[in-house]
Design an enzyme around this catalytic site. Structure first.
Site, PDB file in Angstrom:
ATOM      1  N   ASN A  23       0.799  -1.232   0.000  1.00 54.34           N
ATOM      2  CA  ASN A  23       0.000   0.000   0.000  1.00 54.34           C
ATOM      3  C   ASN A  23       0.830   1.280   0.000  1.00 54.34           C
ATOM      4  OD1 ASN A  23      -2.253  -1.547  -0.121  1.00 54.34           O
ATOM      5  ND2 ASN A  23      -2.952  -1.137   1.977  1.00 54.34           N
ATOM      6  N   ARG A 122     -17.233   0.908  -1.457  1.00 54.12           N
ATOM      7  CA  ARG A 122     -15.968   1.601  -1.714  1.00 54.12           C
ATOM      8  C   ARG A 122     -16.063   2.666  -2.811  1.00 54.12           C
ATOM      9  NH1 ARG A 122     -11.041  -2.594  -0.943  1.00 54.12           N
ATOM     10  NH2 ARG A 122      -9.981  -0.717  -0.308  1.00 54.12           N
TER      11      ARG A 122
HETATM   12  C1  UD1 Z   1      -6.847   1.612   1.634  1.00 56.49           C
HETATM   13  C2  UD1 Z   1      -5.984   0.379   1.535  1.00 56.49           C
HETATM   14  C3  UD1 Z   1      -6.748  -0.839   2.016  1.00 56.49           C
HETATM   15  C4  UD1 Z   1      -7.313  -0.594   3.422  1.00 56.49           C
HETATM   16  C5  UD1 Z   1      -8.072   0.708   3.484  1.00 56.49           C
HETATM   17  C6  UD1 Z   1      -8.486   1.079   4.896  1.00 56.49           C
HETATM   18  C7  UD1 Z   1      -4.550   0.933  -0.337  1.00 56.49           C
HETATM   19  C8  UD1 Z   1      -4.172   0.664  -1.746  1.00 56.49           C
HETATM   20  N1  UD1 Z   1      -5.575   0.226   0.139  1.00 56.49           N
HETATM   21  O1  UD1 Z   1      -7.959   1.412   0.772  1.00 56.49           O
HETATM   22  O2  UD1 Z   1      -5.849  -1.945   2.042  1.00 56.49           O
HETATM   23  O3  UD1 Z   1      -8.179  -1.646   3.761  1.00 56.49           O
HETATM   24  O4  UD1 Z   1      -7.266   1.784   2.984  1.00 56.49           O
HETATM   25  O5  UD1 Z   1      -7.391   1.116   5.731  1.00 56.49           O
HETATM   26  O6  UD1 Z   1      -3.913   1.715   0.338  1.00 56.49           O
HETATM   27  N2  UD1 Z   1     -14.805   6.213   1.246  1.00 56.49           N
HETATM   28  C9  UD1 Z   1     -15.820   7.020   0.804  1.00 56.49           C
HETATM   29  N3  UD1 Z   1     -15.598   7.838  -0.266  1.00 56.49           N
HETATM   30  C10 UD1 Z   1     -14.388   7.902  -0.902  1.00 56.49           C
HETATM   31  C11 UD1 Z   1     -13.353   7.082  -0.445  1.00 56.49           C
HETATM   32  C12 UD1 Z   1     -13.582   6.233   0.639  1.00 56.49           C
HETATM   33  O7  UD1 Z   1     -16.917   6.999   1.347  1.00 56.49           O
HETATM   34  O8  UD1 Z   1     -14.243   8.672  -1.861  1.00 56.49           O
HETATM   35  C13 UD1 Z   1     -15.027   5.303   2.388  1.00 56.49           C
HETATM   36  C14 UD1 Z   1     -14.907   3.831   2.009  1.00 56.49           C
HETATM   37  O9  UD1 Z   1     -16.104   3.331   1.499  1.00 56.49           O
HETATM   38  C15 UD1 Z   1     -14.546   3.203   3.342  1.00 56.49           C
HETATM   39  C16 UD1 Z   1     -13.701   4.285   4.019  1.00 56.49           C
HETATM   40  O10 UD1 Z   1     -13.979   5.484   3.314  1.00 56.49           O
HETATM   41  O11 UD1 Z   1     -15.694   2.969   4.112  1.00 56.49           O
HETATM   42  C17 UD1 Z   1     -12.229   4.053   4.034  1.00 56.49           C
HETATM   43  O12 UD1 Z   1     -11.791   3.650   2.753  1.00 56.49           O
HETATM   44  P1  UD1 Z   1     -10.389   4.110   2.149  1.00 56.49           P
HETATM   45  O13 UD1 Z   1      -9.475   4.549   3.244  1.00 56.49           O
HETATM   46  O14 UD1 Z   1     -10.626   5.038   1.030  1.00 56.49           O
HETATM   47  O15 UD1 Z   1      -9.845   2.746   1.557  1.00 56.49           O
HETATM   48  P2  UD1 Z   1      -8.871   2.652   0.339  1.00 56.49           P
HETATM   49  O16 UD1 Z   1      -8.035   3.870   0.266  1.00 56.49           O
HETATM   50  O17 UD1 Z   1      -9.611   2.204  -0.865  1.00 56.49           O
END
Ligand code: UD1
Length: 419
Positions: A23, A122
């Site tokens: 990551n 996501r």
């Molecule tokens: C990253 C990690 C993943 C980890 C996650 C949480 C990478 C490549 N992947 O995923 O391994 O499980 O962090 O620690 O680094 N959300 C929204 N809107 C957005 C973006 C996110 O509502 O635009 C929500 C998601 O649905 C989720 C939360 O925010 O409930 C956290 O997700 P996020 O931190 O964005 O996960 P990733 O960055 O995809």
């Protein structure tokens, strides 16, 4: 499709060397798009997700070379198109990380929407809203995010939810924007800090990464550099739990203990003795059965959602009852259903799993459903009676380098069979 066969019942002993963090590698490779000279990235893990990111850059015309030690050289000066196709994005959501860099450097990006994902909805709304606040013109057309901008402008952005890749995308975009960007409610994960250090090594002016407010003073250009990726804390945590669940005693090398406080704290609660040095962690379970622990996932520095499934496995054979609350992703309990098939006693209520430890699990054919769920099935299989066969292990190869070799070196009976 390949399968993993595991004979349970052996207490793990020995040493294991941790690879570079997946990551951190993914955003760092995407950030190479921002540099106007070649970048060399080392300690890159040999993983399917990394291959996908390299393929994505290659499709755009970026020159990428990988040597036998997984040192990756990226030169974005040959780029021809600013496009991330559905066929790649659907296999790896983190492809969205090219959006910010492409837009900031070339003023143009067409990136497929990631779509559904095995662990919940996501969305990427926060990435998009942040770039719009910086002046980008963005609309969704035929399943693609179409983003255009002249030079992005710094802005004060309050992230609605703490998002790791969202913070990273906006930090990368802001690095080349005009003026100052302030990200409030930013993710504090070590991988965000690693990306900030990498961007600063290319000439960016970023401060505050690791806290919830990151300040980025945009610069006109970023130059090439050489950078070594930090060790993977989730891989580290997975091996620590593997030792604990089997009653074993191992040393994990080439890691960063300070990134695992929430995890090692829980292992101590489970009855393990933990010792740490500058770059190693030792866990000793003294051949004892673990005690059940309660877990509540949340953004860093709290307990990571990417370690939830592994601790669920630990609780299935622990003494007592452990409650697991998943607050980051909905629908991240698929491993629980598979572990039930191995004899685990698990009750699910919404985002909560109540696990009553049993004396022993029994081997069963099971199926990997996502990356960390797969890891938890391996851990369960390491203590189950008999031979467990895990299908769909391509999920594991996305995030764990040389997993069967590393477990074999710790004494586990594990092998890959072509399916
Ligand atoms: C990253 C990690 C993943 C980890 C996650 C949480 C990478 C490549 N992947 O995923 O391994 O499980 O962090 O620690 O680094 N959300 C929204 N809107 C957005 C973006 C996110 O509502 O635009 C929500 C998601 O649905 C989720 C939360 O925010 O409930 C956290 O997700 P996020 O931190 O964005 O996960 P990733 O960055 O995809």
């Amino acid at each position: 499709m390949d399968k993993l066969q595991i004979h349970g019942g052996i207490a793990l002993e020995g040493e294991v060397r941790i690879s570079g963090a997946k990551n951190a590698t993914l955003p760092i490779l995407a950030a190479c798009l921002l540099a106007d000279g070649p970048v060399i990235v080392s300690n890159v893990p040999h993983l399917q997700d990394v291959t996908t990111m390299i393929e994505l850059l290659g499709r755009m015309g970026v020159s990428v070379t990988v040597d036998e030690r997984m040192r990756v050289e990226v030169d974005a000066s040959t780029i021809r198109e600013y496009f991330a196709p559905y066929e790649l994005v659907k296999t790896m959501r983190a492809s969205i990380l090219v959006l910010g860099p492409l837009l900031a450097r070339f003023g143009e990006a067409d990136v497929s929407l990631p779509g559904g994902c095995a662990i919940g909805a996501r969305p990427v709304n926060i990435h998009v809203a942040g770039l719009q606040a910086m002046g980008a013109d963005i609309h969704i057309e035929n399943g693609y995010i179409k983003a255009r901008a002249s030079r992005l402008k710094g802005a004060r952005i309050v992230l609605e939810t703490v998002t790791v890749t969202g913070t990273e995308n906006l930090m990368m975009a802001a690095a080349l924007a005009e003026g100052q960007t302030v990200l409030e409610n930013a993710a504090r994960e070590p991988e965000v800090v690693d990306l900030a250090l990498f961007l600063n090594a290319m000439g960016a002016r970023i401060r505050g990464a690791g806290g919830d407010k990151i300040v980025i003073d945009g610069v006109e250009r970023l130059h090439g550099t050489a950078y070594e990726v930090l060790p993977d804390r989730i891989e580290t945590g997975t091996y620590l739990v593997a030792a604990a669940i089997t009653g074993g005693h191992i040393r994990v090398k080439n890691t960063r203990p300070e990134h695992l406080d929430a995890v090692t704290g829980k292992l101590q609660e489970a009855g393990a003795t933990i010792a740490t040095g500058e770059n190693w962690i030792e866990v000793d379970m003294h051949r004892r059965r673990p005690r059940a622990v309660d877990i509540r996932t949340a953004p860093y520095p709290a307990f990571p959602t990417d370690m939830q499934a592994q601790f669920a496995a630990l609780n299935t054979v622990a003494s007592g009852v452990g409650t697991i609350i998943e607050t980051v992703f909905e629908n991240r309990f698929m491993h629980m259903l598979e572990m039930r098939r191995m004899g685990a006693e698990i009750r699910l209520e919404g985002n909560t799993a109540i696990i009553k430890g049993v004396e022993r699990l029994t081997a069963a054919p099971v199926m990997a459903t996502d990356l960390r769920a797969s890891a938890s099935l391996i851990l369960a299989a390491l203590v189950a009676e008999g031979r467990t066969e895990i299908e769909r292990i391509y999920h594991i190869d996305r995030g764990y380098e040389a997993i069967e070799e590393k477990f074999q070196a710790l004494g586990a009976k594990i092998r890959r069979t072509p399916g």
